[in-house]
Design an enzyme around this catalytic site. Structure first.
Site, PDB file in Angstrom:
ATOM      1  N   CYS A   1       0.863  -1.163   0.000  1.00  0.00           N
ATOM      2  CA  CYS A   1       0.000   0.000   0.000  1.00  0.00           C
ATOM      3  C   CYS A   1       0.904   1.219   0.000  1.00  0.00           C
ATOM      4  CB  CYS A   1      -0.810   0.018   1.283  1.00  0.00           C
ATOM      5  SG  CYS A   1      -1.559  -1.567   1.655  1.00  0.00           S
TER       6      CYS A   1
ATOM      7  N   ARG B   1       1.162   1.843  -6.092  1.00  0.00           N
ATOM      8  CA  ARG B   1       1.503   0.876  -5.054  1.00  0.00           C
ATOM      9  C   ARG B   1       0.304   0.045  -4.599  1.00  0.00           C
ATOM     10  NH1 ARG B   1       6.170   1.661  -2.443  1.00  0.00           N
ATOM     11  NH2 ARG B   1       5.320   0.635  -0.627  1.00  0.00           N
TER      12      ARG B   1
ATOM     13  N   TRP C   1      -3.785  -2.064  -1.098  1.00  0.00           N
ATOM     14  CA  TRP C   1      -3.737  -3.256  -1.946  1.00  0.00           C
ATOM     15  C   TRP C   1      -4.003  -4.398  -0.977  1.00  0.00           C
ATOM     16  CZ3 TRP C   1      -0.256  -7.543  -2.346  1.00  0.00           C
ATOM     17  CH2 TRP C   1      -0.363  -8.258  -3.534  1.00  0.00           C
TER      18      TRP C   1
ATOM     19  N   ASN D   1       1.478  -0.158   6.068  1.00  0.00           N
ATOM     20  CA  ASN D   1       1.868  -0.918   4.874  1.00  0.00           C
ATOM     21  C   ASN D   1       2.699  -2.099   5.353  1.00  0.00           C
ATOM     22  OD1 ASN D   1       2.726  -1.719   2.284  1.00  0.00           O
ATOM     23  ND2 ASN D   1       4.531  -0.412   2.424  1.00  0.00           N
ATOM     24  N   GLY D   2       2.334  -3.309   4.930  1.00  0.00           N
ATOM     25  CA  GLY D   2       3.096  -4.483   5.346  1.00  0.00           C
ATOM     26  C   GLY D   2       2.177  -5.543   5.916  1.00  0.00           C
TER      27      GLY D   2
ATOM     28  N   GLU E   1       8.000 -13.003 -21.246  1.00  0.00           N
ATOM     29  CA  GLU E   1       7.688 -11.613 -20.910  1.00  0.00           C
ATOM     30  C   GLU E   1       6.456 -11.143 -21.701  1.00  0.00           C
ATOM     31  OE1 GLU E   1       8.308  -9.577 -18.684  1.00  0.00           O
ATOM     32  OE2 GLU E   1       7.798  -7.631 -19.522  1.00  0.00           O
TER      33      GLU E   1
ATOM     34  N   LYS F   1       2.984  -9.707 -20.134  1.00  0.00           N
ATOM     35  CA  LYS F   1       2.349  -8.429 -20.491  1.00  0.00           C
ATOM     36  C   LYS F   1       0.890  -8.636 -20.865  1.00  0.00           C
ATOM     37  CE  LYS F   1       4.535  -6.533 -19.154  1.00  0.00           C
ATOM     38  NZ  LYS F   1       5.478  -6.518 -18.230  1.00  0.00           N
TER      39      LYS F   1
ATOM     40  N   GLU G   1      -1.154  -9.380 -17.682  1.00  0.00           N
ATOM     41  CA  GLU G   1      -1.308  -8.217 -16.801  1.00  0.00           C
ATOM     42  C   GLU G   1      -2.274  -7.190 -17.394  1.00  0.00           C
ATOM     43  OE1 GLU G   1       2.871  -7.452 -14.511  1.00  0.00           O
ATOM     44  OE2 GLU G   1       2.963  -7.308 -16.673  1.00  0.00           O
TER      45      GLU G   1
ATOM     46  N   HIS H   1       5.379 -31.679 -26.782  1.00  0.00           N
ATOM     47  CA  HIS H   1       5.371 -32.433 -25.524  1.00  0.00           C
ATOM     48  C   HIS H   1       4.201 -32.034 -24.631  1.00  0.00           C
ATOM     49  CE1 HIS H   1       9.181 -34.135 -26.609  1.00  0.00           C
ATOM     50  NE2 HIS H   1       9.744 -32.936 -26.712  1.00  0.00           N
TER      51      HIS H   1
ATOM     52  N   LYS I   1       2.402  -2.206  -8.396  1.00  0.00           N
ATOM     53  CA  LYS I   1       3.696  -2.085  -9.072  1.00  0.00           C
ATOM     54  C   LYS I   1       4.844  -2.550  -8.202  1.00  0.00           C
ATOM     55  CE  LYS I   1       6.268   0.397 -12.310  1.00  0.00           C
ATOM     56  NZ  LYS I   1       6.181  -0.755 -13.230  1.00  0.00           N
TER      57      LYS I   1
HETATM   58  C1  G6P Z   1       5.152  -6.553  -9.524  1.00  0.00           C
HETATM   59  C2  G6P Z   1       4.750  -5.861 -10.808  1.00  0.00           C
HETATM   60  C3  G6P Z   1       5.498  -6.498 -11.985  1.00  0.00           C
HETATM   61  C4  G6P Z   1       7.009  -6.434 -11.730  1.00  0.00           C
HETATM   62  C5  G6P Z   1       7.359  -7.128 -10.416  1.00  0.00           C
HETATM   63  C6  G6P Z   1       8.807  -6.930 -10.031  1.00  0.00           C
HETATM   64  O1  G6P Z   1       4.649  -7.843  -9.494  1.00  0.00           O
HETATM   65  O2  G6P Z   1       3.351  -5.943 -10.989  1.00  0.00           O
HETATM   66  O3  G6P Z   1       5.183  -5.798 -13.173  1.00  0.00           O
HETATM   67  O4  G6P Z   1       7.684  -7.033 -12.788  1.00  0.00           O
HETATM   68  O5  G6P Z   1       6.575  -6.569  -9.361  1.00  0.00           O
HETATM   69  O6  G6P Z   1       9.034  -5.586  -9.723  1.00  0.00           O
HETATM   70  P1  G6P Z   1      10.457  -4.962  -9.508  1.00  0.00           P
HETATM   71  O7  G6P Z   1      10.189  -3.553  -9.071  1.00  0.00           O
HETATM   72  O8  G6P Z   1      11.136  -5.768  -8.439  1.00  0.00           O
HETATM   73  O9  G6P Z   1      11.165  -5.039 -10.802  1.00  0.00           O
END
Ligand code: G6P
Length: 586
Positions: free
Chosen positions: A2, A27, A74, A100-101, A463, A467, A470, A486, A581
C-alpha cells in the site's frame, strides 16, 4: 502493499495528502482514505476505488487541519471494503493509523486485545496497531514509550504512521519503505518520495527498526531501543517527480513510447558500476541472477547472453523461490538482483539469503535510493525515469540494455553494439502501431494466447505472455518452441491464438515448423518476425536490426498489442486489477 503518507505543516493537510496518494497510487489502488487532526479531534473519510473516484464522491481533500495521514490499499488481509480501508481509528477514536506491510502475529494480538475489551471493525491485521497504541498510550501518556511497547509486540514487516488526537505524528519502519520529506516549514512521512517530491527534495531514509516523532517544527529519530540515531539528509532527484502523462492517454502508452530514448540512457550514469560488475563476474565462483516478474525474465535473458557472448555461466533464480532452496547459493559468489523499484520484498529477501552466504550483491535498479540499492555492494541504474504503469515496459528494455553493457565489458568490448542505431530501430517500431491496433481488435474475445520462442526468444515469449496477462486478463503462456509437441499441442484449436517470436536467427526454421504444426490444428498465428511467411495469419513486421540487440526490440510490439487489447477489453492498462507495481509484502 500500500502507500502511506503523513503530513505535518503550515498548510491544509488533506489536499497535499490526496495529491501525494494520487502519485503513489501505483503501489495499490483498491481503496483510499485520509484522516486529519483539527481542534484536537480526528476526522476521517475513506472509500473503495481509486483516489480520484473516491475523492470526487466524498471529498477527502476537504477534511480540515494541518496534520494528517493517508493511505491507498492493496488488499492482503480482508476483502476490499470500506471498513478494511485505512486509516483505522483506535477504539477511542483518539488515534488513527495507516499501515503498509503484514503483522504476522495479528491474530494472537487481536485475541488478547479482544479479551481486554477492544473490538475490531475490520478484517485487517493493521487495526491491531491502532488499538495497541491506544492501550499503551492510555497507560503511559507518553508517545515514545507507547511506540517502544507497540513495536516490541508486533512481528512482521511494516511501516506505519500514527496520528494522535493532540496532533502528534509518529511513524515506524521495519522492512517496509518509509521516507521523511523535510520541507522548510513542513514534514512528510511517505512510502515513496513521489508522496512529497513536489514540495521538497530533501529526504531522510529511515533505517529498519527506527521510528520518528514529529511535533511542532521538530522531529526526533529513535531506534527500537529508544536511543537517538544519527541520520543524513539525501537530495532526491527531481526527475522522479515527473509523473505526468502529457498528451498520452495512459502512462503505459507514454512509457512504451519513451523506449527509443530510455534504451540510450540505461546504465549511462553508472558506467563505473558496470565495469566493477564485470570485474566481479570475471572473478566470481558462481553467479546468481535474481528478480521477480518482468525482472526475472531479464535474469533469464542475462543467462543466455552471458553464456553466448562471454562464455560465463550464470544461474537465474526466481526471488520468491530462493528461500526454499537456500543451499543452492554457494559461499563467496555474486548475486545480481534486478528490480525496477528496488523494493520488491521477495528480491530483498533473496539478497538477504545471498548475503548470509557472503555473496557480493550487485543491484540493477531504477530507483537509486531504494532499499535494494542501499543493500547492494554495487548499484547500476536503469536510468529510465519513473515508471508508473503497473506492468513493466521501459524498465524491461532498460534492464536488458544494462545487461548487454555488462556483456560488452565482460568481452573487453569485443561484442560491438551500436546503441544509437538500435534506438532508431526502436523508434521505427514505435511509429507505426496501426497494424497492431487491428490485431488487438481480434484478440478481444479470445480466452487463450500462447507465445512461442526458442533460445533467447523464449524468455522474450515469457515476458510477452506476462504483459498480455497483466494488461488484458487473457490467459497467456510462454512456451519454448520445442516443447510444443510435448503437451501444449493438445490445446491448439480454432479458439486459440499463438504468437510466434521468429527472428531470422538460428531458431528460425524450427520455429516456422512449429508454426505450421499449430496452424494445421486450426489455431491463428501472429508472427513477430523480420521475415514474412504465408503461415502467419497476421504478420508484425520487425525492422532489420543488428542481431545482437534484436531480441530486446521483440517485446515492443507485444507491449503495444497488450496495451491496445486492454483498451478493446475496457480494462485499465495503467492499473490492472489485483496487481500493484511494487510488491513490498511476501
Ligand atoms: C510486480 C509488478 C510487476 C514487476 C514485479 C517486479 O509484481 O506488478 O510488473 O515485474 O513486481 O518488480 P520490480 O520492481 O522488483 O522489478
Amino acid at each position: 502493499m500500500c502507500s502511506i503518507i503523513g503530513y505535518y505543516g503550515k498548510d491544509s493537510a488533506a489536499p497535499i495528502i490526496v495529491k501525494g496518494l494520487k502519485r503513489m497510487e501505483y503501489r495499490g489502488y483498491d481503496s483510499v482514505g485520509v484522516a486529519t487532526e483539527s481542534n484536537n479531534k480526528i476526522e476521517l473519510k475513506k472509500g473503495i476505488g481509486k483516489v480520484n473516484e473516491v475523492n470526487s464522491k466524498i471529498q477527502l481533500d476537504s477534511l480540515p487541519g494541518k496534520i494528517g495521514i493517508g493511505h491507498t490499499r492493496w488488499a492482503t488481509h480482508g476483502k476490499v471494503t470500506e471498513f478494511n480501508a485505512h486509516p483505522h481509528p483506535s477504539n477511542s477514536g483518539k488515534i488513527a493509523i495507516v499501515h503498509n506491510g503484514i503483522i504476522e502475529n495479528f491474530e494472537e494480538l487481536k485475541k488478547q486485545l479482544e479479551d481486554e475489551g477492544y473490538n475490531f471493525k475490520s478484517e485487517t491485521d493493521s487495526e491491531i496497531i491502532a488499538n495497541l497504541l491506544q492501550k499503551h498510550y492510555e497507560k503511559t501518556k507518553n508517545v515514545k514509550e507507547t511506540i517502544l511497547k507497540t513495536v516490541s509486540e508486533i512481528k512482521g514487516h511494516y511501516a506505519f504512521v500514527a496520528m494522535f488526537e493532540n496532533g502528534q505524528l509518529v511513524a515506524a519502519k521495519f522492512h517496509e519503505p518509509l521516507i521523511i520529506g523535510v520541507g522548510k516549514d513542513d514534514f512528510f512521512l511517505s512510502s515513496d518520495v513521489l508522496g512529497f517530491i513536489e514540495f521538497t527534495d530533501d529526504a531522510i531514509y529511515l533505517e529498519n527498526g527506527n521510528f520518528v516523532i514529529l511535533e511542532k517544527n521538530k522531529f526526533q529519530i529513535l531506534d527500537f531501543q529508544g536511543e537517538h540515531v544519527k541520520y543524513g539528509i539525501t537530495k532526491v532527484s527531481k526527475e522522479f517527480g515527473d509523473v505526468y502523462k502529457g498528451d498520452y492517454a495512459h502512462f503505459t502508452l507514454k512509457e512504451i513510447h519513451e523506449q527509443y530514448e530510455t534504451v540510450l540512457k540505461a546504465g549511462e550514469k553508472t558506467q563505473e558500476a558496470i565495469e566493477k560488475t564485470a570485474n566481479y563476474i570475471k572473478h566470481a565462483k558462481n553467479i546468481y541472477i535474481t528478480g521477480s516478474g518482468t525482472s526475472y525474465n531479464s535474469a533469464l535473458i542475462a543467462k543466455q547472453i552471458f553464456s553466448k557472448y562471454a562464455k560465463i555461466k550464470a544461474e537465474p533464480i526466481i526471488s520468491s523461490e530462493l528461500q526454499f532452496s537456500p543451499n543452492s547459493i554457494e559461499e563467496n559468489s555474486i548475486i545480481i538482483a534486478i528490480s525496477q523499484s528496488g523494493e520488491s520484498a521477495d528480491v530483498l529477501d533473496a539478497v538477504r539469503i545471498g548475503k548470509e552466504s557472503n555473496c557480493k550483491v550487485i543491484a540493477i535498479v531504477n530507483l537509486m535510493t531504494s532499499s535494494l540499492a542501499r543493500e547492494a555492494d554495487v548499484v547500476i541504474g536503469m536510468n529510465c525515469g519513473p515508471e508508473i504503469g503497473v506492468a513493466a515496459t521501459k524498465s524491461f528494455t532498460s534492464q536488458l540494455v544494462v545487461l548487454y553493457k555488462i556483456v560488452q565489458k565482460l568481452t573487453d568490448n569485443k561484442v560491438t553494439i551500436n546503441f544509437e542505431k538500435f534506438s532508431e530501430s526502436v523508434l521505427k517500431i514505435l511509429e507505426n502501431p496501426t497494424k497492431i491496433k487491428k490485431i488487438a481488435k481480434v484478440l478481444k474475445d479470445i480466452s487463450d494466447i500462447y507465445v512461442l520462442g526458442r533460445g533467447i526468444n523464449y524468455p522474450i515469449a515469457m515476458e510477452a505472455a506476462l504483459k498480455l496477462k497483466e494488461l488484458t486478463y487473457i490467459h497467456a503462456e510462454g512456451i519454448p518452441g520445442g516443447e510444443l509437441k510435448h503437451g501444449p499441442l493438445a490445446l491448439m484449436d480454432s479458439n486459440v491464438f499463438v504468437i510466434i517470436i521468429n527472428p531470422n536467427d538460428s531458431t528460425y526454421s524450427d520455429t516456422l515448423t512449429s508454426a505450421r504444426e499449430i496452424k494445421a490444428r486450426g489455431a491463428k498465428i501472429i508472427g513477430v518476425s523480420d521475415i514474412e511467411s504465408d503461415v502467419y495469419d497476421y504478420w508484425i513486421e520487425m525492422p532489420k536490426i543488428d542481431q545482437v540487440l534484436y531480441p530486446i526490440s521483440e517485446i515492443i510490439p507485444i507491449q503495444f498489442l497488450s496495451y491496445y487489447a486492454a483498451l478493446e477489453k475496457n480494462t485499465d492498462p495503467d492499473y490492472p486489477r489485483n496487481l500493484a507495481k511494487s510488491v513490498t509484502v511476501k
